[in-house]
Design a protein around this motif. Sequence first.
Motif, mmCIF file in Angstrom:
data_model
loop_
_atom_site.group_PDB
_atom_site.id
_atom_site.type_symbol
_atom_site.label_atom_id
_atom_site.label_comp_id
_atom_site.label_asym_id
_atom_site.label_seq_id
_atom_site.Cartn_x
_atom_site.Cartn_y
_atom_site.Cartn_z
ATOM 1 N N GLN A 164 41.447 64.403 34.235
ATOM 2 C CA GLN A 164 42.568 63.714 34.877
ATOM 3 C C GLN A 164 42.049 62.437 35.537
ATOM 4 O OE1 GLN A 164 44.448 66.505 37.574
ATOM 5 N NE2 GLN A 164 44.670 68.050 35.988
ATOM 6 N N VAL A 165 42.020 61.365 34.773
ATOM 7 C CA VAL A 165 41.513 60.086 35.274
ATOM 8 C C VAL A 165 42.513 58.979 34.952
ATOM 9 C CG1 VAL A 165 39.665 58.365 35.152
ATOM 10 C CG2 VAL A 165 39.103 60.800 34.969
ATOM 11 N N SER A 166 42.910 58.231 35.976
ATOM 12 C CA SER A 166 43.767 57.059 35.790
ATOM 13 C C SER A 166 42.882 55.820 35.782
ATOM 14 C CB SER A 166 44.794 56.948 36.926
ATOM 15 O OG SER A 166 45.633 58.092 36.943
ATOM 16 N N LEU A 167 43.048 54.980 34.768
ATOM 17 C CA LEU A 167 42.222 53.777 34.616
ATOM 18 C C LEU A 167 43.075 52.527 34.845
ATOM 19 C CD1 LEU A 167 40.327 54.922 31.402
ATOM 20 C CD2 LEU A 167 39.375 54.833 33.719
ATOM 21 N N TYR A 168 42.478 51.542 35.532
ATOM 22 C CA TYR A 168 43.197 50.315 35.870
ATOM 23 C C TYR A 168 42.399 49.102 35.404
ATOM 24 C CZ TYR A 168 45.735 53.482 38.975
ATOM 25 O OH TYR A 168 46.470 54.523 39.481
ATOM 26 N N HIS A 169 43.072 48.238 34.649
ATOM 27 C CA HIS A 169 42.433 47.007 34.172
ATOM 28 C C HIS A 169 42.725 45.895 35.172
ATOM 29 C CE1 HIS A 169 42.276 43.537 31.045
ATOM 30 N NE2 HIS A 169 41.097 43.729 31.605
ATOM 31 N N GLN A 170 41.796 45.666 36.090
ATOM 32 C CA GLN A 170 42.002 44.636 37.103
ATOM 33 C C GLN A 170 40.684 44.289 37.794
ATOM 34 O OE1 GLN A 170 44.247 47.114 40.434
ATOM 35 N NE2 GLN A 170 43.046 45.465 41.340
ATOM 36 N N ASP A 171 40.716 43.220 38.551
ATOM 37 C CA ASP A 171 39.600 42.821 39.405
ATOM 38 C C ASP A 171 39.611 43.740 40.625
ATOM 39 O OD1 ASP A 171 37.859 41.633 41.178
ATOM 40 O OD2 ASP A 171 38.569 39.592 40.841
ATOM 41 N N ALA A 172 38.551 44.523 40.802
ATOM 42 C CA ALA A 172 38.519 45.513 41.888
ATOM 43 C C ALA A 172 38.444 44.883 43.264
ATOM 44 C CB ALA A 172 37.343 46.466 41.691
ATOM 45 N N ILE A 173 38.194 43.567 43.336
ATOM 46 C CA ILE A 173 38.160 42.889 44.640
ATOM 47 C C ILE A 173 39.573 42.721 45.195
ATOM 48 C CG2 ILE A 173 37.488 40.752 45.828
ATOM 49 C CD1 ILE A 173 35.141 42.567 44.928
ATOM 50 N N ASN A 174 40.568 42.663 44.306
ATOM 51 C CA ASN A 174 41.962 42.559 44.736
ATOM 52 C C ASN A 174 42.476 43.919 45.197
ATOM 53 O OD1 ASN A 174 41.996 39.818 44.040
ATOM 54 N ND2 ASN A 174 42.568 40.273 41.929
ATOM 55 N N ALA A 175 43.673 43.936 45.812
ATOM 56 C CA ALA A 175 44.259 45.185 46.302
ATOM 57 C C ALA A 175 44.397 46.190 45.164
ATOM 58 C CB ALA A 175 45.621 44.907 46.928
ATOM 59 N N LEU A 176 44.095 47.453 45.448
ATOM 60 C CA LEU A 176 44.120 48.508 44.435
ATOM 61 C C LEU A 176 45.329 49.417 44.625
ATOM 62 C CD1 LEU A 176 40.344 49.558 44.616
ATOM 63 C CD2 LEU A 176 41.383 47.792 43.172
ATOM 64 N N ASP A 177 45.879 49.865 43.521
ATOM 65 C CA ASP A 177 47.040 50.741 43.570
ATOM 66 C C ASP A 177 46.605 52.198 43.422
ATOM 67 O OD1 ASP A 177 49.674 51.560 43.691
ATOM 68 O OD2 ASP A 177 50.028 51.271 41.544
ATOM 69 N N ILE A 178 45.706 52.623 44.322
ATOM 70 C CA ILE A 178 45.217 54.001 44.303
ATOM 71 C C ILE A 178 45.294 54.572 45.718
ATOM 72 C CG2 ILE A 178 43.659 53.522 42.369
ATOM 73 C CD1 ILE A 178 41.331 53.643 44.395
ATOM 74 N N PRO A 179 45.322 55.895 45.849
ATOM 75 C CA PRO A 179 45.331 56.487 47.187
ATOM 76 C C PRO A 179 43.935 56.453 47.809
ATOM 77 C CG PRO A 179 45.226 58.208 45.538
ATOM 78 C CD PRO A 179 45.358 56.914 44.778
ATOM 79 N N GLN A 180 43.856 56.761 49.098
ATOM 80 C CA GLN A 180 42.536 56.977 49.693
ATOM 81 C C GLN A 180 41.948 58.247 49.085
ATOM 82 O OE1 GLN A 180 43.043 56.829 54.068
ATOM 83 N NE2 GLN A 180 41.701 55.063 53.959
ATOM 84 N N CYS A 181 40.690 58.166 48.668
ATOM 85 C CA CYS A 181 40.054 59.271 47.935
ATOM 86 C C CYS A 181 39.009 59.976 48.784
ATOM 87 C CB CYS A 181 39.434 58.738 46.653
ATOM 88 S SG CYS A 181 40.652 58.133 45.452
ATOM 89 N N ASP A 182 38.615 61.158 48.340
ATOM 90 C CA ASP A 182 37.629 61.963 49.067
ATOM 91 C C ASP A 182 36.200 61.499 48.825
ATOM 92 O OD1 ASP A 182 39.706 63.725 49.954
ATOM 93 O OD2 ASP A 182 39.660 64.689 47.981
#
Length: 325
Positions: A164-182
């Motif tokens: 179960q992995v969601s992948l995002y094609h973007q510059d990681a320096i910009n704001a990310l559309d992910i939750p806070q992770c453990d």
Amino acid sequence: MDRGTEILQSALNSSYLDAMLENFENIIDHGQVQVEDGLPKDDVVKKLQDIYSQLPIDQITGETWRQLVQLSFLKVIRKDAIQANHQMTPDTIGLLMAFLIEKVTAHQDIQTIFDPAVGTANLLTTVMHQLSLANHHQLTGFGIDNDDSMLAVASVNVELQKLQVSLYHQDAINALDIPQCDLVVSDLPIGYYPLDKNVANYQTRAEKGHSYVHHLLIEQAMNYLQPGGFGVFLVPSDLFQTKESQSFVKWIQSVAYLQGLINLPSELFANKNAQKSILLLQRHGGKSQQAVKVLLGEFPSFKDRTKFAAFMQEINQWVATNIVK
């Protein structure tokens, strides 16, 4: 699998990478060969179907798929002359990082993990497998990368492994559309980040000129980490010996505890300047506190089993006496 990729490369006149991706996508599609604009031709389709029929697709474990993708990508590197920053984290390093993560998070309930420089997802999935075995439940992963070729490999990698992995094609320096992770784990790219305007709000940016991309990604990673969560990063061994290191350490102290820095065996690197280390940060909050003794040292040579086993035992002892349960 290698034979299937070679057949497709010849039939489609493509790069080895594109042929490998199509080969794996056929497997994901239960051995159905994709045909577009009449290619590959019927005789090639028949050859591929014969190969796929010999594969016990449903019986292959996720870990075996991961190793198969890794071996296939090593051939991509050789045949397509892939540039250095596109090469995957070797298993030797990934398994050491996974071992360390398993130890320091043993008393945490790890449900989510992300990698801000996921590449082919080899490191992320190595750690996910290790933690799933230890915790007896499947994790949810998030991976970010700005290179579509690497994300294409990551996509077939996680799909074959049924993770179960969601992948995002973007510059990681910009704001990310992910939750806070453990948990955060990453083999960080090294060098300068060219878009100075994007880093105006970063504490780790350089006062003059371009900023180190690995500093910026560590800061970004900590922003998306739960209080008390660990960030485990593969970094240059001279991380704290550069002109920016003083301000970088000051920033670390404001948000996290520097719990460890372990050099990897020098034998893994062609020259000393290329040596890497594992950086262990724990975000402030939760039950976290600064370790009485920071975990420092260097993994012994893998060839010296006695010393290596003793060092692993030292890590176990350090975790038992320094990490809050």
